[in-house]
Design an enzyme around this catalytic site. Structure first.
Site, PDB file in Angstrom:
ATOM      1  N   LYS A  47     -11.294  69.528  40.256  1.00  0.00           N
ATOM      2  CA  LYS A  47     -10.424  70.349  41.099  1.00  0.00           C
ATOM      3  C   LYS A  47     -11.018  70.577  42.475  1.00  0.00           C
ATOM      4  O   LYS A  47     -10.275  70.669  43.452  1.00  0.00           O
ATOM      5  CB  LYS A  47     -10.137  71.695  40.415  1.00  0.00           C
ATOM      6  N   LYS A  84      -4.981  61.754  33.351  1.00  0.00           N
ATOM      7  CA  LYS A  84      -4.292  62.737  32.523  1.00  0.00           C
ATOM      8  C   LYS A  84      -2.940  63.114  33.142  1.00  0.00           C
ATOM      9  O   LYS A  84      -2.835  63.248  34.358  1.00  0.00           O
ATOM     10  CB  LYS A  84      -5.172  63.985  32.435  1.00  0.00           C
ATOM     11  N   LYS A 107       0.428  68.828  35.648  1.00  0.00           N
ATOM     12  CA  LYS A 107       1.512  69.479  36.383  1.00  0.00           C
ATOM     13  C   LYS A 107       1.264  69.470  37.881  1.00  0.00           C
ATOM     14  O   LYS A 107       2.177  69.675  38.660  1.00  0.00           O
ATOM     15  CB  LYS A 107       1.739  70.904  35.871  1.00  0.00           C
TER      16      LYS A 107
END
Ligand code: TYM
Length: 331
Positions: free
Chosen positions: A111, A193, A196
């Site tokens: 992230k 992966k 969202k």
């Protein structure tokens, strides 16, 4: 009864990944366990959110939890920010979590690479808050997808460390990861992966999405570049096909052998729409029920208020115990 806690961030619409990796098991386990299912809104602001969207998605996600089959009479459904003990224990656990171990978290590394302009302290200490979520309820089991396994492991380490200093305080939780669907991959780049926050909208399928959009995404799904063009399970050589097979298997309950037989000699032209259909049918009742529930805001309000009350009561017991052990003066 043994205890479950799990949660999903309302930082995006619910995805097929979260459904197969987490919610499906929540529903399955909810009869056997005492369950706490959370909307992790505190966690969601580690990435910048549009306030109106966050509020709307949080309410929609509550409706979706119920529509997926979580009965609010039997499960405690609550919003993380409504239960102050999460932030309070989160702070305490920050002081028992090491800089080095947080630095090793793969989600933090991913992230922070993706959001280089907002590597905030919350993003870094995120696993300590997640540990607080779990430990407050003395959870035995944490049903999550594969990507959250490392966070449950650090939670165990933090709990053991705290117990080691102050004596038995927290129950040590176990992760519960499904056999099929633990790591649903992007439909357009099966090496990544399904997420969202994916920038490619065609890689990710949403639980509440229109059937025609779901079908379009599956028809366009990347299979592989081989010339074999046959439906065969091979994660390494045919990751796109393997991902579609895992989704089809999770949606229909069929085994990989059954799927190979079903599409024997048929190729991807028949396979991809069949996976799409299975997902459309899986989500149709959920979407319809979510829409129905969203029309009754006062019902949803009653669900999350009752949830916050129950969760508040249970979590405060643990928090008081912790405050006493570390030496805070009782109020
Ligand atoms: P989140 O919101 O990223 O994801 C929610 C759940 O869905 C699972 N998941 C997937 N499973 C399989 N394939 C995928 N492509 C996929 N994408 C998501 C995740 O593993 C997760 O189970 N930190 C958590 C939220 C959280 C939490 C908690 C979870 C906060 N506190 C306490 C458990 C216990 C998260 O970001 O999940």
């Amino acid at each position: 009864k043994k205890v479950i806690l799990s949660g999903i961030q309302p930082s995006g619409e619910l995805t097929l990944g979260s459904y197969l990796g987490a919610i499906k098991n929540w529903v399955k386990l909810s009869d056997e366990y005492e369950c706490y299912y959370m909307l992790a809104d505190l966690h969601s602001i580690t990435v910048r959110q549009n306030p109106a969207d966050l509020r709307r998605r949080t309410l929609t996600q509550i409706a979706a939890y119920i529509a997926c089959g979580l009965d609010p009479e039997k499960n405690t459904i609550f919003i993380q920010s409504h239960v102050p003990a999460h932030a309070e224990l989160g702070w305490v656990l920050d002081c028992y979590t090491m800089f080095g171990e947080l630095s090793r978290m793969t989600q933090f590394k991913d992230k922070s690479a993706k959001n280089a302009d907002n590597i905030n302290a919350g993003l870094f200490t995120y696993p300590a808050l997640m540990a607080a979520d779990i430990l407050l309820y003395q959870a035995d089991l944490v049903p999550v997808g594969e990507d959250q396994k490392q966070h449950v492991e650090i939670c165990r380490d933090i709990a053991n460390r705290f117990n080691g200093v102050y004596g038995e305080t927290f129950r040590i939780p176990e992760p519960f990861i499904p056999k099929v669907g633990a790591r649903v991959m992007s439909l357009t780049s099966p090496g990544n992966k399904m997420s969202k926050s994916d920038k490619d909208p065609n890689g990710c399928v949403y639980v509440l999405e229109k059937p025609e959009d779901i079908m379009r995404k599956f028809k366009k799904a990347v299979t592989d570049s081989d010339t074999e063009r046959c439906v065969r399970y091979d994660r390494a050589e045919k990751p796109g096909v393997a991902n579609l097979m895992a989704i089809y298997s999770a949606a229909t309950g069929k085994t990989y052998e059954e799927i190979e037989r079903e599409f024997d000699g048929k190729g991807y032209g028949a396979f991809k729409p069949a996976v799409g259909e299975a997902v459309v049918e899986l989500f149709r009742p959920i979407r319809e029920e979510t829409e129905r529930l969203l029309a009754d805001k006062s019902y949803l309000e009653s669900v999350y208020r009752a949830g916050a009350e129950k969760a508040g009561y249970v979590s405060n017991k643990t928090l008081r115990k912790v405050y006493k052990k570390v030496g805070f003066v009782a109020r």
